[in-house]
Design an enzyme around this catalytic site. Structure first.
Site, short mmCIF file in Angstrom:
data_model
loop_
_atom_site.label_atom_id
_atom_site.label_comp_id
_atom_site.label_asym_id
_atom_site.label_seq_id
_atom_site.Cartn_x
_atom_site.Cartn_y
_atom_site.Cartn_z
N GLU A 40 0.82 -1.21 0.00
CA GLU A 40 0.00 0.00 0.00
C GLU A 40 0.85 1.26 0.00
O GLU A 40 0.50 2.26 -0.62
CB GLU A 40 -0.96 0.00 1.19
CG GLU A 40 -2.12 -0.97 1.04
CD GLU A 40 -2.94 -0.73 -0.22
OE1 GLU A 40 -3.19 0.45 -0.56
OE2 GLU A 40 -3.33 -1.70 -0.87
N TYR A 123 -6.85 7.32 2.59
CA TYR A 123 -6.96 6.21 1.65
C TYR A 123 -6.22 4.97 2.13
O TYR A 123 -6.77 3.86 2.16
CB TYR A 123 -6.43 6.62 0.27
CG TYR A 123 -6.30 5.45 -0.66
CD1 TYR A 123 -7.43 4.93 -1.29
CD2 TYR A 123 -5.08 4.83 -0.87
CE1 TYR A 123 -7.34 3.82 -2.12
CE2 TYR A 123 -4.97 3.72 -1.69
CZ TYR A 123 -6.10 3.22 -2.31
OH TYR A 123 -6.02 2.11 -3.10
N ASP A 141 -9.94 5.15 -4.52
CA ASP A 141 -8.81 5.52 -5.38
C ASP A 141 -9.34 5.93 -6.74
O ASP A 141 -10.55 6.00 -6.97
CB ASP A 141 -7.80 4.37 -5.47
CG ASP A 141 -8.30 3.21 -6.33
OD1 ASP A 141 -9.52 3.15 -6.63
OD2 ASP A 141 -7.47 2.37 -6.71
N CYS A 193 -12.77 -0.96 -16.43
CA CYS A 193 -13.27 0.40 -16.58
C CYS A 193 -12.10 1.37 -16.74
O CYS A 193 -11.88 2.27 -15.93
CB CYS A 193 -14.13 0.78 -15.37
SG CYS A 193 -15.18 2.22 -15.64
N CYS A 200 -16.32 -2.84 -21.79
CA CYS A 200 -17.67 -2.99 -21.26
C CYS A 200 -18.23 -4.40 -21.46
O CYS A 200 -19.02 -4.89 -20.64
CB CYS A 200 -18.61 -1.97 -21.90
SG CYS A 200 -18.16 -0.25 -21.56
N CYS A 203 -17.54 -6.37 -18.42
CA CYS A 203 -17.84 -5.74 -17.13
C CYS A 203 -19.11 -6.32 -16.50
O CYS A 203 -20.13 -6.46 -17.18
CB CYS A 203 -18.01 -4.23 -17.31
SG CYS A 203 -18.33 -3.36 -15.75
N CYS A 209 -25.00 0.62 -15.48
CA CYS A 209 -24.13 1.71 -15.86
C CYS A 209 -24.80 2.68 -16.84
O CYS A 209 -25.13 2.31 -17.98
CB CYS A 209 -22.86 1.15 -16.49
SG CYS A 209 -21.67 2.42 -16.94
#
Length: 365
Positions: A40, A123, A141, A193, A200, A203, A209
């Site tokens: 991280e 975050y 994020d 994305c 798509c 997805c 969406c």
């Protein structure tokens, strides 16, 4: 636009499509916490594909909190070299030391305590809680923001504000598999994305969406204005040796080794006939004049006397293969005895007033 089966859709996709990342491999709870902490920190403002080889190298060199906490800053920065944003590495060590001292080497499980640790903000604290402790957090994020902007077709400045995006985040709901779920959402943003040409057809959220239904995939971003600053750098070279200084003056590359440089105004930069380079760093565009000096350069050390770099090199040459702390066999021109630190052939020398450390590196090209 919240559906109870959104987590199921996303997790089903994740189970079939997730990347094999070194910090995701099955291991002990203690290792998982450490891997999450290191990854991280590295992933702050850095892409996954860039981080992977650095993470593997770093974990091999520092396999646990104790080895990291006990290591020298120089060794840690050397293994961080190339990732940039070096304050992350220094903060990671500080956090390792504090975890061992105050928390028995374990990552705290509450957000405020985590945020009190060096280098951990909103975050990163949420990422750690979700991934390492399976807490119901979804860190926001760029990948998560992009999914929300497309799912809700957000375009106006208010719609893409942090405040509104955090409200819209309720769309995702929660899962008992909080660790996997947080990573799954970010994974969809990273792999499906994408900022341009999203996939798509792969997805799991197309039915939910608005951007997909309107065939409008343009992402609205807030305007960011980079500061432009001008500098003059002096490259002093004698044979294959270069003069470098430890940066105590500028906020960028703090405490790292750079060529001696000063900030100048735009007119001096524009009127100079010397070689010029442009460097982008975080939110700053650096325009730099390069002055080369290939003769024996003279270094003004802020006193009434001057000492040539060649003379300085002769003084320290004997210490190149010596490990530890040395003292010069004579006083420096300002009348004060100085000490020399030798680490991996980088020789550090304390100067005043403006240049704190001058490193004379032998044989570097």
């Amino acid at each position: 636009m919240r559906e109870s089966n959104i987590p199921n859709k996303i997790l089903k996709w994740y189970d079939n499509n997730k990347r094999k990342l070194p910090w995701r491999k099955k291991t002990s709870t203690k290792n998982r916490e450490y891997f999450t902490l290191v990854s991280e920190f590295m992933l702050q403002q850095t892409q996954v594909k860039t981080v992977i080889p650095y993470f593997e190298k770093f974990i091999k060199e520092f396999p646990n909190l104790k080895s990291l906490a006990k290591s020298s800053d120089h060794k840690i920065l050397k293994n961080w070299e190339g990732l940039g944003y070096y304050s992350r590495a220094r903060n990671l060590k500080k956090t390792a030391i504090k975890l061992l001292k105050d928390y028995k080497g374990e990552l705290p499980e509450d957000i405020e305590t985590l945020k009190s640790l060096p280098g951990i903000g909103e975050y990163t604290s949420r990422s750690i809680l979700a991934i390492a402790h399976n807490k119901p957090y979804i860190p926001m994020d760029g990948n998560v923001e992009r999914i929300l902007k497309r799912v809700f077709l957000l375009k106006t400045d208010y719609e893409i504000s942090k405040e509104n995006l955090n409200k819209k985040k309720s769309f995702f709901g929660f899962s008992k598999r909080s660790s996997d779920y947080a990573q799954a959402i970010m994974e969809i943003g990273a792999l499906i994305c994408k900022p341009s040409l999203p996939y798509c057809f792969r997805c799991p959220l197309t039915q939910n969406c608005k951007s997909y239904k309107k065939k409008d995939f343009l992402i609205k971003s807030k305007n960011k204005f980079n500061k432009i600053k001008y500098f003059e750098a002096n490259v002093n070279k004698y044979k294959n040796n270069y003069l470098l200084i430890k940066n105590k003056k500028f906020n960028f590359l703090k405490n790292l080794i750079i060529f001696p440089m000063i900030e100048i105004d735009e007119n001096k930069f524009e009127n100079s006939t010397q070689k010029k380079i442009n460097v982008k760093m975080s939110n700053m565009d650096m325009k730099i004049i390069i002055n080369k000096n290939i003769t024996d350069p003279i270094l003004n050390i802020g006193s009434s006397e001057e000492i040539s770099i060649l003379e300085l090199a002769k003084l320290v040459k004997k210490s190149v293969n010596f490990q530890g702390e040395l003292t010069f066999d004579k006083q420096m021109p300002d009348g004060n005895p100085r000490k020399l630190l030798d680490s991996s052939k980088i020789l550090s020398y304390g100067w005043k007033p403006e240049i704190d450390v001058i490193d004379w590196i032998h044989g570097q090209k």
